[in-house]
Design an enzyme around this catalytic site. Structure first.
Site, short mmCIF file in Angstrom:
data_model
loop_
_atom_site.label_atom_id
_atom_site.label_comp_id
_atom_site.label_asym_id
_atom_site.label_seq_id
_atom_site.Cartn_x
_atom_site.Cartn_y
_atom_site.Cartn_z
N SER A 194 -9.83 0.27 7.02
CA SER A 194 -9.23 0.37 5.69
C SER A 194 -8.61 -0.92 5.16
CB SER A 194 -8.16 1.47 5.67
OG SER A 194 -8.78 2.72 5.73
N SER B 164 -9.73 2.65 2.88
CA SER B 164 -8.82 3.33 1.96
C SER B 164 -7.95 2.37 1.17
CB SER B 164 -7.91 4.27 2.74
OG SER B 164 -7.06 3.55 3.62
N LYS C 152 0.85 -1.19 0.00
CA LYS C 152 0.00 0.00 0.00
C LYS C 152 0.89 1.24 0.00
CE LYS C 152 -3.96 2.08 2.49
NZ LYS C 152 -4.80 2.01 3.70
#
Ligand code: MG
Ligand code: ZN
Lengths: 510, 504, 100
Positions: free
Chosen positions: A178, A154, A79
């Site tokens: 997330s 997210s 990420k």
């Protein structure tokens, strides 16, 4: 080589260890897959241009007889919230376009040391603010189950990457859901460890007291294997726990036998009525509970009267901490600078931040600045911190009666791109079941529980355990996963529609 | 900017009562910074490092970086708190003070807010005349220093008119303890002197603890002086100004005096004081307005979520308390009694800043009187002439050795001064200088007798005069002998020998 | 307590947060923040004085680092992302305000 990409990380690791496949082959297969489908999915913001070199090095070391870690040679998606020395780290923001960190996040350094092969950086809502990845400054990621729908957020990029077989495993971060909510909407597994279980050093901070890095995968065992690599004490993070953690992979393997379910007490929260959830989400959740019960678990109703204040507390604590954490993006040392002719440094900072931050980020910074400002602190930030105490007490009371708590991972299946983007309040409610977990610092895992009947989209079930009982979640998660995969006759993701190969294997350079 | 009107100091004191307050920032000399493992530029070893060479990720606020507290800095802070007579908080916390400034890598300063590590203490301050004054301490808290800005273009080094500024983050994250006093009443006429004495007292304490280089010219110790005036008989405190970063004791004294005179002039005219920070100008001896207090001063303090509470175990606090050096004021009282100096002599040593040197010289074996004499006269004279610190010229051990040679009769005072010059010039120990320069007193009687014979031959009437009872006539012979021996004779011995000869 | 979010307040918050908001943004944020604040202000309903605040989910204390040098960046690393730098330092345009 298309079968390589469908292997789980554990299976791929076994093949690599057995010499049936090389890391170069495995890495190339995933790079090909990225080239083929990422034009549509847009899970990656950056694809490594030296992944094959890293893979080659692993192959060479393996050939030389070197003792390698269990996941050595397995590709990994990272990420973009995690800083890396060899790839840009933007946290999904324009303000950090092209930023190259001079150091690696601890979890990245540990992954490299364990021989994992970083494939690239995955897309995310800007600075991890969002539940749909639509707030990325670099365009949205799309859900592999339906390209018109959001992949969650997210960490939509990491979830979509593993769901689309672009990577077997990925790293995520979870501040209010997330990791788990994207897992829910993409039919994948995501684990938010106990706060302090995994180092935050090198994770671009959103809300320091809530953020936690964790694994993203297609199976519970794969998350456990990755958690074993990245977890444990780090002197660079003062909030990192010094606990000696058990092997999570061993816990997952043990769980898969199903023995753990005998007499397991599973709590369901009275204050989360079915009415708050999409019908198919509720139905899937109830079916999973029935399956657990059928295999010896006891379903117990527990009360968590303060959960309803969780979202409110979260939307005070998060913006407050974020408003401070994001102050460093001021155009002086790194990041976007927008010059203001004749202006002072104050003008340049204010202009750069106006241009560099997206609407959601600005909204939350302003909200957080308000919540902390003189005269409002006690009513807002101070009160929210008290709600944290109350939610912790709710958990303590519940865990006196049950081993784990189960909830649907999110209220709805994947919604359509653009559907909630102009309604921040609606967007914030996506995390109603995941937020209390972050507020209390306890671990939570989301695993696929099935498809919603009305739209055929994936649904996840979340298990929550007391702080430091991460291994329990791998046991229980693996047990239910085994039963469900059995009942489906194969992994849920086998039912995802095939993705169009947008480009040939040579295309998609970025 | 119009030059401020000033009221005569004595008149100002007649009409107004000055109330003081100080915030002193002490840079600790730990190996590493407060929240990172970067080398600490406030440690002597790292002084003058090139820009941006002492920087870890958190010092420049790099994305993903995190602070971790330096254990030694906490210990030093507790020791300082104890030396200030403070209570140590059973649990204290760090907080973020949020404001944007280019020298602040994270755009917040990690400090302590409502839960400082040390609170409620007092410091005994000694004025030049030896009287003491208790300064009440409100708190001492841990925090980090900011980086360094250099303003370029326009007027030299000034923020106004500069075209651009350069930022060096070496100093960012240097461990600081900020010591905040309560309002100080009753200083009256001696307010300026008290200001300097307070800063000196803090300096003595941190030097005694060994926790700071304490060099004001390097910014290791920085003082913000708060001054307000209230009309005689009024209870309510007046509006205060805060003169920032005054970097010498003399300047602190002057700045306080100036503010008293400036504020008195304004108040006497019926004006009012603006609550603001002010800048001290060393060259003109004046202060000028800085930043007014405003509602933009909303620092949005909140508990630092990246750090945990500091809860020092009682055993640690007690062991640090036991290890505290004697408080400077107590030490001064003890030394004065031990040495038996008159008030004026002792205060002279204190005011010259030579207490440590005299004490060490006595410890090395010299008598207190001789130690004082060397440091206060000859060594200070040379130091003044050369514009250097007396302590940098010669070691206390060498001074004690020198005195030992005098006491043994090896050197006369005059010779000893020459030897001292040799030692200062780097020619070696006193004994080595004596040997190399051949400066020892001639103690060989045969050589002296030969010289006396020569002198008597030149002045044949001297013996007769002595025998007639005019003993002072021996002086002429002694003088001649000393001259012949180039000063390296013990005049008393020469005298003895001359008298012996006369008695024969 | 519920505070009225006004455009002036939003503008002031923009100054504190160093974000130059234009009138359009101020207007939009005023509406959105009002709605959000109305929804989150309910935390004060249960935050009674007897409830202690939790700032760290897992309570720890006295977490320290030994005072040993390490982990420094080279000057090149320090400056590698600098928007502008000269003489091994970061360069910023004129500063008018003063430090705190
Ligand atoms: Mg101050
Ligand atoms: Zn301070």
């Amino acid at each position: 080589m298309s079968e390589i990409i469908r292997l789980t990380a554990a299976e791929l690791a076994a093949s690599l260890a057995a010499g049936e496949v090389s890391s170069v082959e495995a890495t190339q297969a995933h790079l090909d897959r990225i080239a083929a489908v990422d034009g549509d999915v847009h899970a990656f913001l950056h694809v490594s241009d030296h992944a094959l070199d890293v893979a080659e090095d692993i192959d060479r070391r393996r050939a030389a007889g070197e003792q390698l870690g269990p996941l050595a040679g397995v590709p990994l998606a990272i990420k973009d919230v995690l800083v890396t020395t060899d790839m840009p780290s933007t946290s999904g923001s324009k303000i950090l376009e092209g930023f190259l960190s001079p150091y690696d996040a601890t979890v990245v350094a540990r992954s490299r040391a364990a021989g994992l092969v970083p494939l690239g950086k995955t897309n995310m809502d800007e600075f991890a603010m969002g539940s749909s990845t639509e707030h990325s400054a670099y365009g949205p990621t799309r859900n592999p189950w339906d390209l018109d729908r959001i992949p969650g957020g997210s960490g939509g990029g990491s979830a979509a990457a593993v769901a689309a077989f672009e990577a077997p495993i990925a790293l995520g971060s979870d501040t209010g859901g997330s990791i788990r909510q994207p897992a829910h909407v993409t039919g994948t597994v995501g684990m938010k460890p106990t706060y302090g279980g995994v180092s935050r050093f090198g994770a671009i901070a959103l809300a320091s007291s809530l953020d936690q890095v964790g694994p993203v995968s297609r199976t519970v065992l794969d998350s456990a294997l990755l958690h074993d690599v990245i977890g444990g004490h780090d002197i660079n993070d003062a909030t990192s726990l010094e606990d000696a953690w058990p092997s999570f992979a061993a816990a997952a393997r043990e769980g898969a036998t199903g023995a753990v379910l005998k007499g397991l007490k599973v709590g369901v929260i009275r204050e989360l009525p079915d009415s708050g959830f999409q019908a198919g989400v509720s139905a899937s959740f109830r079916a999973s509970l029935a399956l657990l019960e059928a295999h010896g678990a006891e379903i117990v109703e527990v009360s968590a009267p303060h959960f309803e204040y969780g979202v409110a507390a979260y939307y005070l604590i998060l913006p407050a901490e974020a408003s401070s954490n994001l102050a460093k993006f001021d155009s002086v040392r790194f990041g976007l600078r927008v010059d203001v002719p004749g202006g002072t440094v104050v003008d340049v900072m204010a202009r750069s931040r106006d241009v560099g931050f997206g609407d959601e980020v600005k909204r939350r910074i302003i909200l957080g600045t308000y919540a902390l400002s003189a005269g409002y602190y006690d009513a807002y930030y101070g009160s929210a911190q008290k709600v944290r105490t109350l939610i912790q007490r709710d958990f303590d009371a519940a865990f006196a009666d049950v081993d784990v708590i189960a909830t649907p991972s999110a209220p709805t299946t994947a919604f359509r791109l653009g559907e909630k983007i102009d309604d921040p309040l609606q967007m914030y409610l996506n995390d109603v079941t995941t937020i209390p977990v972050n507020l209390a610092g306890v671990p939570g895992i989301s695993i696929p529980s099935g498809l919603a009947e009305e739209d055929g989209l994936p649904v996840g079930i979340q298990f929550i355990a007391p702080a430091r009982e991460d291994a329990r979640l791998y046991r229980v998660g693996a047990a239910l996963e085994a039963l469900l995969v059995d009942s489906w006759g194969g992994p849920l993701l086998d039912r995802a529609p095939a993705l169009r190969h947008a480009q040939g294997p040579d295309g998609g350079n970025r | 900017m119009a030059k401020a009107a000033l009221m005569d100091f004595d008149e100002a004191l007649e009409r107004f009562e000055p109330v003081l307050g100080f915030e002193v920032h002490v840079e600790l000399n730990t190996e590493t910074k407060m929240f990172s493992a970067a080398a600490n530029p406030a440690h002597e070893r790292n002084h003058g490092a090139a820009p941006n060479t002492l920087v870890a990720p958190v010092d420049m606020g790099l994305p993903g970086s995190l602070p971790v507290v330096n254990e030694t800095a906490v210990r030093y802070s507790i020791s300082l708190g104890l030396a200030l007579g403070c209570s140590i908080a059973p649990s204290s916390r760090f907080a973020r003070k949020n404001y944007f400034y280019p020298d602040l890598g994270k755009n917040y300063q990690i400090s302590q807010y409502d839960e400082p590590i040390a609170f409620e203490g007092q410091v005994e301050v000694e004025l030049a005349d030896g009287t003491t004054f208790e300064i009440p301490i409100e708190r001492a808290h841990m925090e980090e220093d900011a980086g360094k800005l250099t303003h370029m273009g326009g007027a030299t080094g000034r923020i106004q008119g500069a075209e651009y500024s350069l930022v060096d983050y070496n100093r960012a994250g240097v461990p600081l303890v900020e010591i905040v006093t309560k309002p100080i009443f009753g200083a009256e006429k001696r307010a300026p002197e008290l200001a300097a004495a307070y800063v000196r007292a803090i300096r003595d304490i941190v030097i005694g603890l060994g926790i700071s280089e304490a060099r004001m010219e390097r910014g290791n110790l920085r003082c913000d002086a708060n001054v307000s005036l209230r009309p005689r008989g009024q209870e309510k405190l007046g509006t205060r100004t805060e003169t920032k970063n005054v970097n010498s004791m003399r300047s602190v004294e002057r700045a306080v005096r100036y503010e008293i005179q400036r504020q008195a002039a304004i108040l006497a005219e019926g004006g009012s004081i603006t609550q603001e920070t002010r800048h001290w100008h060393e060259d003109t001896g004046t202060t000028s307005p800085g930043r007014p207090k405003s509602d933009a001063d909303d620092y949005r303090y909140f508990p630092e979520p990246d750090l945990l509470p500091v809860a020092p175990p009682l055993a640690l606090i007690e062991s640090l308390r036991e290890a505290l050096p004697e408080p400077p004021a107590v030490r001064r009282r003890r030394l004065k009694a031990d040495w038996g100096f008159a008030d004026i002599d002792f205060q002279g040593v204190v005011n010259a800043g030579l207490l440590n040197e005299v004490e060490a010289t006595v410890a090395a074996g010299a008598s207190p009187a001789s130690a004082r004499k060397w440091w206060m006269s000859e060594i200070s004279r040379i130091a003044n002439a050369d514009g250097v610190e007396a302590s940098s010229l010669v070691s206390p051990a060498s001074v004690a050795d020198l005195q030992r040679l005098v006491d043994a009769g090896t050197l006369t005072d005059k010779l000893a001064r020459q030897v001292l010059e040799g030692v200062i010039a780097g020619e070696g120990t006193p004994q080595e200088v004596v040997d190399a320069r051949g400066l020892a007193v001639v103690s060989d009687d045969d050589a002296l007798i030969a010289a006396i014979d020569d002198a008597l031959a030149a002045q044949p009437d001297v013996l007769a005069k002595i025998r007639d009872g005019k003993v002072q006539a021996a002086g002429a012979v002694i003088g001649a002998v000393m001259k012949a021996m180039r000063g390296q004779a013990d005049a008393a011995r020469v005298r003895e020998l001359v008298l012996e000869r006369a008695a024969q | 307590m519920v505070s009225e979010i006004t455009p002036d307040l939003v503008r002031h918050l923009g100054v504190l947060a160093r974000i130059q908001l234009d009138d359009h943004e101020v207007e939009r944020l005023t509406g959105q923040l009002s709605a959000i604040v109305d929804n989150i202000a309910k935390v004060s309903e249960v935050a009674t004085p007897d409830v202690p605040a939790t700032s760290h989910p897992i309570p720890l204390e006295n977490v320290f680092r030994p005072d040993v040098v390490g982990g420094m960046l080279t000057v090149e690393q320090v400056l590698q992302n600098a928007p502008d730098a000269t003489q091994d330092r970061f360069k910023v345009t004129a500063i008018l305000g003063e430090e705190q």
